[in-house]
Structures are given as structure tokens and as C-alpha cells.
Design a protein around this motif. Structure first.
Motif, PDB file in Angstrom:
ATOM      1  N   VAL A   1       4.765  -6.068  -3.107  1.00  0.00           N
ATOM      2  CA  VAL A   1       3.358  -6.273  -2.761  1.00  0.00           C
ATOM      3  C   VAL A   1       2.981  -7.696  -3.146  1.00  0.00           C
TER       4      VAL A   1
ATOM      5  N   ILE B   1      -4.909  -7.714  -1.797  1.00  0.00           N
ATOM      6  CA  ILE B   1      -3.557  -7.360  -1.364  1.00  0.00           C
ATOM      7  C   ILE B   1      -3.318  -7.992  -0.004  1.00  0.00           C
TER       8      ILE B   1
ATOM      9  N   VAL C   1      -1.385   0.589  -4.075  1.00  0.00           N
ATOM     10  CA  VAL C   1      -0.805   0.716  -2.735  1.00  0.00           C
ATOM     11  C   VAL C   1      -0.129   2.076  -2.668  1.00  0.00           C
TER      12      VAL C   1
ATOM     13  N   CYS D   1      -2.841  -0.399   5.996  1.00  0.00           N
ATOM     14  CA  CYS D   1      -2.139  -1.618   6.407  1.00  0.00           C
ATOM     15  C   CYS D   1      -1.325  -1.386   7.672  1.00  0.00           C
TER      16      CYS D   1
ATOM     17  N   SER E   1      -0.064 -10.912  -3.203  1.00  0.00           N
ATOM     18  CA  SER E   1      -1.497 -11.182  -3.271  1.00  0.00           C
ATOM     19  C   SER E   1      -1.724 -12.635  -2.869  1.00  0.00           C
TER      20      SER E   1
ATOM     21  N   CYS F   1      -2.161  -6.325   4.954  1.00  0.00           N
ATOM     22  CA  CYS F   1      -3.277  -5.527   4.432  1.00  0.00           C
ATOM     23  C   CYS F   1      -4.565  -6.344   4.386  1.00  0.00           C
TER      24      CYS F   1
ATOM     25  N   TYR G   1      -6.725  -6.635  -6.954  1.00  0.00           N
ATOM     26  CA  TYR G   1      -6.182  -7.833  -6.322  1.00  0.00           C
ATOM     27  C   TYR G   1      -6.565  -7.829  -4.848  1.00  0.00           C
TER      28      TYR G   1
ATOM     29  N   VAL H   1       2.457  -5.951   2.319  1.00  0.00           N
ATOM     30  CA  VAL H   1       3.427  -5.056   1.683  1.00  0.00           C
ATOM     31  C   VAL H   1       4.742  -5.216   2.447  1.00  0.00           C
TER      32      VAL H   1
ATOM     33  N   VAL I   1      -4.095   0.560   1.189  1.00  0.00           N
ATOM     34  CA  VAL I   1      -4.617  -0.004  -0.057  1.00  0.00           C
ATOM     35  C   VAL I   1      -5.732   0.905  -0.565  1.00  0.00           C
TER      36      VAL I   1
END
Length: 873
Positions: free
Chosen positions: A625, A530, A609, A582, A627, A602, A528, A533, A572
């Protein structure tokens, strides 16, 4: 004797009074996401940690050496702000909190040595690593009082970081650093207008500036030809309690070159010019609004505050509210429901006649109830000045004493589980003084307020208990596996890895850092992008488990727990390969739940993660998390074709439906090219269209020109605004769903727009002719109801009608039969009927019929029976 006693008490009070350790928030203060410094003074993280600069505790200090270039302290904010000013609180001498331990507070001579060592600090605003502006040098004086050691430096510069630095004289030592921006804080019970309009135009004084929460922007209008008015429109009728207006100020105005801030005389001219404005409440036929009439308004933010109570964090809603004997048998004025109607001007009241002194809030299930917040009548600016209780302070005292001493308890069924305490009303006159919080920490399915004498009167009751359940983040993705190194204390029941994603704030995942075991890993089913977070940590105020070591004994251990769990790298990964850090989780000493939520950006591809550190421990309550994948809606229909007019660069039309919120379709509006069309393989009842646009806060690409500052963002919003959204059948427009009216909202949630269509068609088209571009990040089309086709013959007639469902099903000879049989020109044509179900309505379109089938079947039969081999649902 009496005189001596009173004098003694007075002297004792003077001697033993302590200065408050708690720093109150500054107006428009912004909170850093991370605080770091060079070499901590004496390597003593317990006494001089960087986090102490923002813990709102005057008694703690952050300190750093200047050796080897390490003399710096940095406050990072995660995004660009207009930094207005920086307020720095330093150690003082008189009545310092800990004079026996603190060297600098043992004598005036020591204090002056410390003062000189920590003096001459540059305070600057940065963007990343690039200095934007020096706000000045922190030049400390030798004043001994707390008030002498508060310093304000004006910056008025955009940036994402504030840095304190020096290269000489030993150290930087500060007690607190507060940074302010132009962001206005919400008022208690504030409501937002749905739109703002005004009379005459003034350049750069846009109407929407009145609701942008930015104190440096202004709405303004000229008064020529009756144009001097500003109107705030609301979605419905409210009880408008008060209007708060923010105007220009002179000292430290954001723009010193602003005409009204160049001198005091100019400022007074502006005040005279903009004064004497009538402020009135209106209720129009279609809109409910407040009008500011007959004067221009410049540099103003207007706050509308009704009697509406805003929901509390983690509030649970009762399914029923009942009470004993309603006061004066007046249900209209004192009904039990008023305790939860979110209207601070109404009251639930019960007398204790015949055992009737109780109010009960019942819930749909058992909850862990951690607190109860009760709102009572206040004196200053009460909503109803004719209320007997606020006609005088003496009256108020009578009412307060009569309504006092109410037991508040949690029950399961009829069994009391725990008393949260007794409601002890004070004689405070302000609204803020009449809000009472009682801690419960008990499970139950109902809450009861009881007393045996006098009355119970409450204006609002709020129960906090669902806060254990974390709501999903926008665009959150769920890991398929969560693992960690060595579970803390080998206690899987209390600290297992799965607690990090169980959406329960009261549970913790924790791991030791011994032998490289300090890690927690979240793995996903695919790669994904990311985006961010979000980490939730244990908080202090109203924590779920009051016996938790970190929160018991008045929280003396909480700071140590924060330091022990601090400085966690969040990265990540793709498989075992680290793709990007991140950032470092920098926990603060904030005591509230809202203080212990941390967001790290991120913006990188990966399937894992990982949280890791090498000393202390890792402790998290929840990890979320997100996306860029747009969630699918129920009943969403997929376009078989998406096209646009004049494609700009590589921003092709298909990017509007690729499910990725970081990509966009862009069509230029020159030569009629500003359109985007989604075509579907069949005719549908199109209920609504959902459109996603750019947002500013934590945008995926910080180098995007539209998010380099808020001014650029507004320019992009203006450029992409005012697109018409319509439903078509082929090339024929059926209905306009409305105009896409973009706002200046900065958050991701602000930039999701829903337009209701409720029209039948096979195409959705967006079009505009103004601005340079039509820009769409994602578009979702949602149908509603079912389409059922009963096929008889291919010939069509164009008869369309709508009836309520209940009318269609009355008797064998239905309304539809009568309608069709009356159309004699078509009696020999057989039927093709399309039925659309929308709540209690049926739409019949392109009907073809023969009277023969309808003489044998009712409409209900048509819904249940097919006259051909094809039924499509």
C-alpha cells in the motif's frame, strides 16, 4: 526402402503438426489492467471467461450473451493511451484445437452458424464511460484458416478503455484481443542517452522525442548551414553494438492526415528526402555520443544497443567468480570475471586441462536459486566479425560443439545440492537463440559449471534467486496489523495473513469465503491518503515451489486456481466504514512473474485496506500500500522558514515541505516573483537537493488538467522547467547546484530530481524568470558530514582552505599550523574554527587563530579536544 521411410516420416510430420496455442505479443501492445464482460455465455466461466480474451492462448474463448443489454466486453487500461489499433483473433475451422468438444468446429455448417451469431460487433475507444471513437464494426468473413480469422481495426484515438458491444444475434465470441499504442518496446541490451541535441530547429520535432518511447512523435532538424545533425549523448563510454532507427510507415500510420501518410507518392517523397544519413559513433573529450549527420530526421525513434546485458528480474550478484585453467592462459581475453561483467561481447573461457574445466560463482549467503540464464556467442551480427568462430557457419559449429554439454549445478560450500541440467547449445544463428535458461529450484551459496572434455565458454551468466524478496514500493506504508477471516485449510503455517506483508514472494496468504470469512485486512497506525494498492499473485513460470498444486503437471490447474481466487474487491476503510472501492482484482492467466502484479488506484483517505469477496477464495502473495507521504532522507535538514515570490492562488510556499507529494507550492514568474527560498537555522554543508515534480502515470488526481493527456503533461513540464537551484549564505550566492531540467518521463520514479551542491550555506533558493510558474511538489535538502565548532573568541578572519585528511595529520607540526603561523597580521587573534568532514576532506572556514594554542596541540588534538564549553556535532 530408405525412400519409403523418409516419405513416411514426412507425411507423419505434416499430419500431426499442431498450430501453436500461444499468441505472440503485437508490436507496441499494451496490457489491460482489467477485462470484464456482460453475461458470460452459458454462465460457463471455465470455458468463456472474459480473461480468456487476453490470456494469449488461441485455444480459449471469451463469450457473452447479448440478452438484456449484456452483450459487451470491456478492456480497461488504468490510464489514457493513444490507442493505435485493435487486433481481434476469432475461432477458426481448419485444425481447430478441440474439434471433438467444440460444436462450432464439428462441421463447416456449424462453423458458419457460429460465425453469423458472433458477427457485427462494434469496437470503440472510451474514456471512462464516454465513447471517443468507433474503430469500426467487426465483420467476420467465412474463411476457414487461422489466418482468415485475424481482424485489424485502426482507432488512432486517446482513451483508457476498449469496448466491444452489440445488441443482436446472440453473442460476442473472441479468442484474443490485442490493443496497440505508440509505445516502443525496449531492445535487448538497450541503453538510454542522457541527453539529445540537434542542429536546426523544426517546429514540433523536438530533440527529446527521440528518447520518449513514443513511435508517433519525431525529432527533426533542417540541414541549412550545416545544422543537419542529431546527437545522442551518453554518461560514459560504451561498446556500441548497433543502432536501430524507427521511421514513418504508411499502412495504418497514427495520423492519416500527416503529410507523409496522405498517399504512397508522398510517403516515397519523404523517404527520399530523409534518406542517406550518416550514422557514426564518436568519443568526445567530455561526452560519448552517436551523431546522425547531414540530414533532417522526422518521426524517428532511435535505439542505441550496445553489448551491455540488462539485469534480469530477481538477479543476484556473485561476490566472486573464478575458473580453472583459463583458455590459452589469456586472462585479458578470457578472464572469469567476463562471465558477470554485463558485456555480451566478452567471454569467460576455461579448458579442461588438468581438471581445469570449471567456472564458479560464489554468493555472499545462501539463496533459493530458481534459474540460471546463460548467454552464448551468436552468428548474425556478432560484435566482433573477426572472431574465428563467426567467420563461417562451419566454424561456429566447431566452436559450439567444443563448448557444449556443460553441467550447471547449485552447491552449498563444496557439496552439490542439485544439478540444474546440462547446457545443450544449439546452432541457432540469432542472438535470441543463444540465451539458455536452466531451472534449479534449490538453495545454495555458489553455482558451478563443469565438464571433463573440451572447453567451457560463456559470455554471461545470470543467477535468479533473490526474487523471493519483494523490494518496497516507492512511498510504501507498513501496516501495524494484518488479519484475515478463516485461514484456508486452517493451515496457518502455509497460508497465514502475515504472509501478505512479509516481503517474501514464495509465501501466500489465503482465506476461505465461507460464512462471510473471505476477507484480508491491513490496518495502519494513522489515517493516510491511500494512493494505490499493489497486489502480487502466484505466477506459473519458475514458481518457487514446483510441487504447488496450481503449477504442477504442466500447469493444467493454474487457470482454475486463477478463476477461484479472482474478483476480489479492494477498498479503503476508515475504521469499519467503507470509504471507497479501489476496484476489483481481476487476475489474468499470464504465466510470468511480471504478469501477476496488479495495481489498483484508490486516492482516498483511510486507515485500513480490506480485500473481500463472497465466493471461492482469496489468495495473495504480497500486498503493498502506498501513500503520498514523502520519505525522509538520512541527514536531511529542516527549513525554519520557506517563502516564495508571487504565490499563485492557494499554492503557498509551505506546501513544498509538507511531506505530501500530492500538494504543491506555485509561484508566478511575473515581476520577478518566480522564486522559492528555504532558510535554515544554522550554516550547513549542503550536499544535495532532491526535488519531486508532477508525474503522469497514476497521478493522484485524474481530473488534474496536467494529466488529462500526455500532451497536456508535456506542456506543464515545459512550463515548470529550467529553475536555477543555488546555495546562499544570507543574501550572498555561494554556488549554483545546477538547473532543474525536467524530463517527459511518465512514471513517478522519473520525476524525482537530485542536484549535487557540495557548498556551505544557510539558504537554498530556486528561481526562474521564464515560463508562467515555478512549481515544486516537494523539496528535500540533505547535508553531509559533521560540523564541529571550537569557540575561542568572537572575532573572525576570512581564511578558507582545504587539504586532504592524510596531509593534515602528518606530524605534530601540521600543515594547518604552518599555514596559520605564516599569517603574521593575525597572530594575536584567537580562534574560531569550523571543521566540515566530507569523505577524506576537511573544510576550514572563517578561521580565527592565535599561534599559542597551535604550538601546544596538533590538529588531531583540535579534533578531539574543545577549547570551550560548547561542541556542536
Amino acid at each position: 526402402m530408405l525412400l519409403v521411410l523418409l516419405t513416411t516420416v514426412w507425411l507423419t510430420t505434416e499430419v500431426t503438426a499442431e498450430l501453436s496455442k500461444v499468441r505472440q505479443a503485437e508490436i507496441s501492445e499494451i496490457t489491460p489492467t482489467r477485462v470484464t464482460q456482460g453475461k458470460t455465455w452459458g454462465d460457463d466461466e471455465g470455458y468463456f471467461a472474459a480473461a480468456h480474451a487476453v490470456d494469449r492462448d488461441f485455444s480459449t474463448l471469451s463469450g457473452t450473451h447479448t440478452n438484456n443489454g449484456a452483450g459487451w466486453m470491456k478492456l480497461e487500461f488504468g490510464k489514457t493511451h493513444f490507442i493505435h489499433k485493435i487486433v481481434i483473433y476469432c475461432r477458426f475451422y481448419t485444425n481447430w484445437y478441440d474439434p471433438d468438444i467444440e460444436f462450432c468446429a464439428k462441421s463447416e455448417a456449424n462453423f458458419k452458424i457460429c460465425l453469423n451469431n458472433a458477427n457485427n460487433v462494434d469496437v470503440s475507444v472510451y474514456k471512462g464511460e464516454v465513447q471517443q471513437n468507433s474503430c469500426g464494426i467487426l465483420q467476420r468473413n467465412q474463411g476457414l484458416e487461422q489466418s482468415d480469422q485475424i481482424y485489424t481495426l485502426v482507432c488512432n484515438t486517446e482513451g483508457d478503455t476498449v469496448k466491444l458491444s452489440k445488441t443482436t444475434t446472440n453473442a460476442i465470441v473472441v479468442s484474443e484481443v490485442a490493443v496497440t499504442s505508440t509505445v516502443r518496446r525496449k531492445e535487448i541490451a538497450e541503453i538510454n542517452p542522457t541527453s539529445v541535441t540537434k542542429g536546426g530547429e523544426l517546429d514540433n520535432f523536438y530533440a527529446d522525442y527521440i528518447k520518449d518511447y513514443d513511435l508517433s512523435t519525431a525529432a527533426g532538424t533542417h540541414t541549412t548551414n550545416g545544422a543537419g545533425w542529431i546527437k545522442l549523448n551518453f554518461d560514459k563510454s560504451y561498446y556500441i553494438y548497433k543502432v536501430v532507427i524507427n521511421y514513418w510507415f504508411y499502412n495504418n500510420w497514427y495520423d492519416p492526415n500527416g503529410i507523409c501518410a496522405t498517399s504512397i507518392s508522398k510517403f516515397m517523397e519523404c523517404v527520399d528526402y530523409d534518406g542517406n544519413v550518416d550514422v557514426s559513433v564518436y568519443q568526445g573529450e567530455q561526452m560519448f555520443y552517436i551523431n546522425f549527420y547531414k540530414k533532417p530526421y522526422k518521426n524517428i525513434t532511435i535505439i542505441i544497443t550496445p553489448a551491455v546485458r540488462q539485469p534480469e528480474l530477481s538477479e543476484i550478484i556473485p561476490t566472486s567468480v573464478t575458473q580453472g585453467h583459463t583458455y590459452e592462459n589469456n586472462e585479458k581475453r578470457y578472464a572469469a570475471a567476463h562471465a558477470v561483467d554485463r558485456d555480451l561481447s566478452t567471454a569467460a573461457a576455461t579448458s579442461t586441462i588438468d581438471g581445469g574445466g570449471w567456472i564458479k560463482l560464489k554468493f555472499n549467503k545462501t539463496y533459493f536459486i530458481n534459474k540460471v540464464v546463460i548467454y552464448y556467442r551468436f552468428f548474425n551480427n556478432w560484435y566482433n566479425p573477426s572472431d574465428w568462430c563467426v567467420e563461417s557457419k562451419a566454424n561456429l559449429k566447431v566452436c559450439t560443439e567444443n563448448d557444449n554439454n556443460v553441467d550447471v549445478s547449485v552447491y552449498k560450500g563444496s557439496v552439490q545440492q542439485k544439478s540444474c541440467g546440462t547446457l545443450q547449445l544449439t546452432h541457432g544463428l540469432e542472438q535470441s537463440e543463444q540465451i539458455y535458461t536452466l531451472l534449479c529450484f534449490s538453495e545454495g551459496d555458489n553455482l558451478q559449471l563443469t565438464k571433463s572434455t573440451g572447453n567451457i565458454a560463456v559470455y554471461e551468466i545470470v543467477v535468479g534467486g533473490v526474487s523471493r524478496v519483494r523490494q518496497p514500493e516507492l512511498l510504501e506504508i507498513t501496516p501495524t496489523s494484518v488479519t484475515q477471516g478463516k485461514t484456508f485449510g486452517n493451515n496457518e503455517a502455509e497460508f497465514k495473513a502475515a504472509h501478505a506483508v512479509d516481503r517474501d514472494f514464495s509465501t501466500l496468504a489465503s482465506t476461505h469465503t465461507d460464512n462471510g470469512a473471505g476477507w484480508i485486512k491491513l490496518e495502519f497506525d494513522d489515517t493516510y491518503f491511500i494512493h494505490k494498492v499493489v497486489i502480487f499473485y502466484r505466477f506459473y513460470t519458475y514458481w518457487y515451489q514446483p510441487d504447488d498444486y496450481c503449477v504442477k503437471e504442466s500447469g493444467i490447474h493454474f487457470n482454475g486456481c486463477v478463476i477461484n481466487a479472482n474478483n476480489v474487491d479492494v477498498s479503503v476503510y476508515q475504521g469499519e466504514a467503507n470509504q471507497k472501492s479501489c476496484g476489483t482484482l481481476q487476475l489474468t492467466n499470464g504465466l510470468e512473474q511480471s504478469d501477476q502484479i496488479y495495481t489498483l488506484l484508490c486516492n482516498n483517505d483511510g486507515d485500513t485496506v480490506k480485500l473481500s469477496k463472497s465466493g471461492g477464495s482469496i489468495v495473495v502473495a504480497e500486498v503493498a500500500v502506498t501513500s503520498t507521504a514523502r520519505p525522509e532522507f538520512a541527514s536531511e535538514i529542516t527549513a525554519t522558514s520557506v517563502t516564495q515570490g508571487d504565490t499563485f492562488e492557494s499554492y503557498v510556499a509551505t506546501l513544498a515541505i509538507d511531506g505530501d507529494l500530492s500538494t504543491r507550492a506555485v509561484a508566478g514568474t511575473d515581476n520577478g516573483g518566480g522564486w522559492l527560498k528555504l532558510e535554515f537555522d544554522d550554516t550547513s554543508f549542503i550536499h544535495k537537493v532532491v526535488i519531486y515534480y508532477w508525474f503522469y502515470t497514476n497521478w493522484y488526481d485524474p481530473n488534474d488538467p496536467c494529466v488529462k493527456n500526455e500532451e497536456s503533461f508535456r506542456g506543464c513540464v515545459d512550463n515548470g522547467n529550467n529553475a536555477d537551484v543555488s546555495v546562499y549564505q544570507g543574501e550572498v550566492e555561494q554556488k549554483s547546484c545546477g538547473t532543474l531540467e525536467l524530463t517527459y518521463g511518465l512514471e513517478q520514479s522519473d520525476q524525482i530530481y537530485t542536484l549535487v551542491c557540495d557548498a556551505v550555506g544557510d539558504t537554498v533558493k530556486l528561481s526562474k524568470s521564464t515560463g508562467q510558474f515555478l512549481t515544486i511538489f516537494e523539496i528535500a535538502v540533505i547535508k553531509q558530514g559533521k560540523l564541529r565548532s571550537l569557540h575561542f573568541n568572537p572575532k573572525l578572519c576570512d581564511i578558507s582552505f582545504i587539504w586532504p585528511l592524510e596531509k593534515l595529520f602528518i606530524g605534530q607540526q601540521s600543515y594547518i599550523e604552518k599555514h596559520i603561523n605564516s599569517k603574521t597580521p593575525f597572530q594575536n587573534v584567537t580562534v574560531l574554527t569550523c571543521l566540515y568532514f566530507l569523505d577524506s576532506w576537511i573544510y576550514l572556514l572563517n578561521c580565527q587563530y592565535s599561534p599559542e594554542p597551535f604550538s601546544h596541540y596538533s590538529v588531531r588534538s583540535l579534533l578531539e579536544t574543545s577549547f570551550s564549553t560548547e561542541i556542536r556535532l
